[in-house]
Write an enzyme that holds these catalytic residues in place. Structure first.
Site, PDB file in Angstrom:
ATOM      1  N   ALA A 114       2.268 -22.510   9.147  1.00  0.00           N
ATOM      2  CA  ALA A 114       3.436 -23.183   9.700  1.00  0.00           C
ATOM      3  C   ALA A 114       3.084 -24.370  10.617  1.00  0.00           C
ATOM      4  CB  ALA A 114       4.315 -22.167  10.439  1.00  0.00           C
TER       5      ALA A 114
ATOM      6  N   GLU B  12      -1.126  -7.862   8.360  1.00  0.00           N
ATOM      7  CA  GLU B  12       0.062  -7.537   9.133  1.00  0.00           C
ATOM      8  C   GLU B  12       0.942  -6.524   8.389  1.00  0.00           C
ATOM      9  OE1 GLU B  12       0.575 -11.282  12.067  1.00  0.00           O
ATOM     10  OE2 GLU B  12       1.407 -11.585  10.075  1.00  0.00           O
TER      11      GLU B  12
ATOM     12  N   VAL C  51      16.857 -28.434  -6.482  1.00  0.00           N
ATOM     13  CA  VAL C  51      16.307 -29.652  -7.100  1.00  0.00           C
ATOM     14  C   VAL C  51      15.649 -29.279  -8.420  1.00  0.00           C
ATOM     15  CG1 VAL C  51      14.545 -31.442  -6.855  1.00  0.00           C
ATOM     16  CG2 VAL C  51      16.045 -30.870  -4.926  1.00  0.00           C
TER      17      VAL C  51
ATOM     18  N   ASP D  46       2.960 -26.444   2.368  1.00  0.00           N
ATOM     19  CA  ASP D  46       2.233 -25.613   1.410  1.00  0.00           C
ATOM     20  C   ASP D  46       2.181 -26.207   0.013  1.00  0.00           C
ATOM     21  OD1 ASP D  46       1.865 -23.840   3.408  1.00  0.00           O
ATOM     22  OD2 ASP D  46       3.091 -22.231   2.574  1.00  0.00           O
TER      23      ASP D  46
ATOM     24  N   GLY E 260      12.075 -25.823   5.280  1.00  0.00           N
ATOM     25  CA  GLY E 260      11.104 -24.967   5.944  1.00  0.00           C
ATOM     26  C   GLY E 260      10.599 -25.664   7.204  1.00  0.00           C
ATOM     27  N   PHE E 261       9.427 -25.234   7.674  1.00  0.00           N
ATOM     28  CA  PHE E 261       8.897 -25.817   8.904  1.00  0.00           C
ATOM     29  C   PHE E 261       8.637 -27.312   8.752  1.00  0.00           C
ATOM     30  CE2 PHE E 261       7.627 -21.326   9.339  1.00  0.00           C
ATOM     31  CZ  PHE E 261       8.218 -21.069  10.564  1.00  0.00           C
ATOM     32  N   GLY E 262       8.076 -27.718   7.595  1.00  0.00           N
ATOM     33  CA  GLY E 262       7.751 -29.124   7.394  1.00  0.00           C
ATOM     34  C   GLY E 262       8.992 -29.989   7.265  1.00  0.00           C
TER      35      GLY E 262
ATOM     36  N   GLY F  19      13.726 -29.243   0.982  1.00  0.00           N
ATOM     37  CA  GLY F  19      13.125 -28.060   1.587  1.00  0.00           C
ATOM     38  C   GLY F  19      13.318 -28.051   3.093  1.00  0.00           C
TER      39      GLY F  19
END
Lengths: 440, 440
Positions: free
Chosen positions: B323, B178, B86, B307, B20-22, B18
């Site tokens: 995030a 938003e 995966v 997450d 993403g941010f992590g 992954g």
């Protein structure tokens, strides 16, 4: 007693099908007309087709080369936009029929529905060698090119790896030349530095042309210069060699089978269905044969323009399938209709003004033929860029494209390198060079 | 005789699933590690998820909020990127299994695979009320919203027209707020001036929340300010009213059936499959229960972050699904692994530093809660914009987003208003309010 005021004429309905260069030019030429103009398109945006290859090669984003039709015509009070797909024309009832089950009445009709690819009777090649005529074509091709690199990075079998890094472009007109140059550049500069195992020398870009030379519509010496630029960028030219077979992962030329994961069709076009709708006479490419006033026999109020028409102007010149020809035709037809509506003098017979041709080869070179002015190399590129930014519809796009290009010029960065529309990276099995279903 | 030089330790394999941010934060924290890092993702780009709603509402282009993973990690020599999906983890053999039939060995494994929507057991609602977690989700939603306007423009039946101009957002967390604000703005300002028959007053935007107030993670008074801004923009709030039924063209709340062509889900998330791969204990939302060091019982070398993890830090604080929390966790885990590899001192136990929360309501207002600093309205918006541009990965995107926003702020123009992936405008028949297949 005679009426005190003359009866007001009913507003006429003008229907324009297709919001490409021709259709929009016609609509805009009718801006002052006392009439209701309906522009029907199956997409909600006008597309700057000459730059589609830059979306396919991840240099520009879709939004950079498109503008919502409604925005383009926002200030034109007599113009209405209808998002629908035309399915036919009822000449008796004077209506355009649509998939949304509408019957749109017209007094004047302008058909500017463009063209798709032609595989010259080999439509079975279409899934293996897609062309680029729409934004969706371009983003699909972009995913395909980028996925080929991703797979090659992980591939251990040398033959399969070579096939993944072989890109074949069929057809060496302006689109084919620009695509081949742009892929060579994407591959050699921007992509290879992102991949650990791919070196620039691993890549093969092949440009195949059945005719004896590239850019047949350009002067010989300019085409020669373009060919040299392409070869300097590492593009292999295969001239005078027609393709005899295309499969999911091979191209056959001169009896030799060339394995390639990415095969792109830039060889031929076929007009849209306008000829069928009208029951009109068409040429080999399906284009409606029109007179120098863009009408077909017996229908003075139905005009066919752009890539979907075969027109020879008053001077005996056949109109080429390029944006300026479509624009000029659209503007002329718009003026003609406006003159008839207002009962003023009709415009002079149409004459196509050939303003020249341009093709770019990567980011450092272009060939430009403006008649008296002929440029190659960097000077050509600068003029080409300026002209394209200028002609993009809408200032916002101009601004965005200019900054994208400047950025990409300075950094070799590609801003739009996204594989979208693909939930899963279909990584290939080592024993099958390229899976059949990948081509679908 | 003893060897003259000490045997060199075999380079360890660190696999991060992954980007993403992590995942990216973990990879970047390992930049100096003597190890081979493999980042596996099923997409070739990192996505700035907090701005997805701006793609869905045509304010930004997909390329503005994404960056190719390979570009982000280009200068990190020990990092490899693998485009693959995966499918499982073999804990015995210490390999990650992929759809491309690879078995990627790991000594350390970081799972940062994020979350999808949760329909709380009503997965049958998913086709009617899509959420936005991916770029493809966002461009599909964009097409849906824009098509609703196109259809309304041509619709003559008042009830069908009202349904087409009704937009329902379910869930009033930051994403829902938003989205609702952004749709109201798109509708009232940028779109209505492009359509001849749609006036701002014809539009309805409804924000539904099962809980008693919007933005439950914000302080009460800030949420109050946000609610007021939304109402000023014309958004109808329906609080403390759970949705009991969703169909292709209706939402039922409090026993009342609300017809709406566009229904968007922003109510719940469900963790990815990481828990299943590990056979680990998960919470109600499918998140892997991890200790304050992000490991699960008995597996000190497998970390789950972002997450897809349920984590309570050393200070007893539960990490929110945002995030900054994912980034902090990734950076901490990266540092921990680097310390273990180098046999240096491990970082101090993880503590989540809550830097505050922000949510924007249209282009003129935002609520910002940074602990001591709390802003609403225009000042909030300015800080929100600056923070988001700043945090976008990659300078090019920052530049592009900044110019897009500035442009859109000055002109109310929406740059990315394209309906793509739709060959045909499916115009609806007058007797069927919204066709069933449109929802598919």
């Amino acid at each position: 007693m005679a009426p005190l005021i003359a009866p007001i004429a009913k507003r006429k309905n003008i229907v324009i099908v297709g919001a490409g260069f021709g259709g929009l030019a016609a609509a805009q030429a009718l801006a002052e007309a006392h009439a209701d103009i309906t522009v029907i398109d199956r997409r909600n945006f006008h597309l700057f087709q000459p730059l589609l290859y830059q979306v396919a090669t991840a240099a520009l984003s879709p939004a950079d080369i498109s503008a919502p039709i409604r925005s383009v015509l926002r200030r034109q009070a007599n113009a209405h936009v209808m998002l629908d797909k035309v399915t036919g024309i009822d000449r008796e009832k004077r209506v355009v029929l649509t998939e949304g089950r509408r019957a749109v009445p017209f007094d004047y009709l302008v058909l500017a529905t463009g063209a798709r690819h032609s595989y010259f009777g080999r439509d079975d090649w279409a899934p293996f060698a897609p062309g680029i005529k729409t934004l969706d074509d371009a983003t699909r091709l972009r995913a395909r090119i980028l996925l080929a690199f991703e797979r090659a990075e992980l591939e251990t079998d040398p033959a399969a790896r070579r096939a993944l890094l072989t890109f074949v472009v069929i057809g060496a007109g302006p689109t084919g030349v620009e695509l081949a140059g742009s892929i060579a550049e994407l591959a050699r500069k921007s992509v290879t530095r992102d991949f650990r195992s791919i070196a620039p020398g691993d890549m093969t870009v092949v440009l195949i042309e059945a005719g004896p030379r590239i850019l047949p519509s350009f002067r010989e010496n300019l085409a020669q210069a373009a060919a040299q630029s392409l070869e300097e960028m590492g593009v292999t030219l295969r001239l005078a060699q027609p393709v005899t077979e295309v499969t999911a992962h091979t191209v056959t030329i001169s009896g030799r089978v060339l394995p390639a994961a990415t095969i792109i069709w830039a060889a031929g076009v076929k007009a849209s269905a306008a000829g069928r709708w009208l029951g009109a006479e068409t040429d080999r490419a399906g284009r409606v044969k029109v007179g120098p006033d863009f009408t077909t026999a017996g229908e003075p109020d139905i005009f066919v323009i752009g890539d979907t028409a075969a027109c020879v102007d008053e001077g005996g010149k056949a109109l080429p399938g390029v944006a300026p020809a479509a624009k000029q035709a659209g503007a002329w037809v718009g003026k003609l209709i406006a003159a008839r509506l207002a009962s003023t003098r009709e415009p002079k017979p149409f004459r196509y003004r050939d303003k020249g041709a341009m093709a770019t080869i990567g980011r450092k070179s272009a060939v430009v033929d403006l008649g008296r002015i002929r440029l190659t190399g960097g000077a050509g590129w600068l003029l080409w860029s300026a002209a394209h930014v200028w002609f993009l519809i809408g200032f916002r796009n101009r601004f965005s494209v200019a900054t994208s290009w400047l950025w990409s010029y300075l950094t070799w960065e590609r801003g739009a390198r996204l594989i979208t529309g693909q939930e899963i990276a279909r990584a290939r099995a080592p024993d099958i060079p390229i899976r059949q279903q990948d081509a679908a």
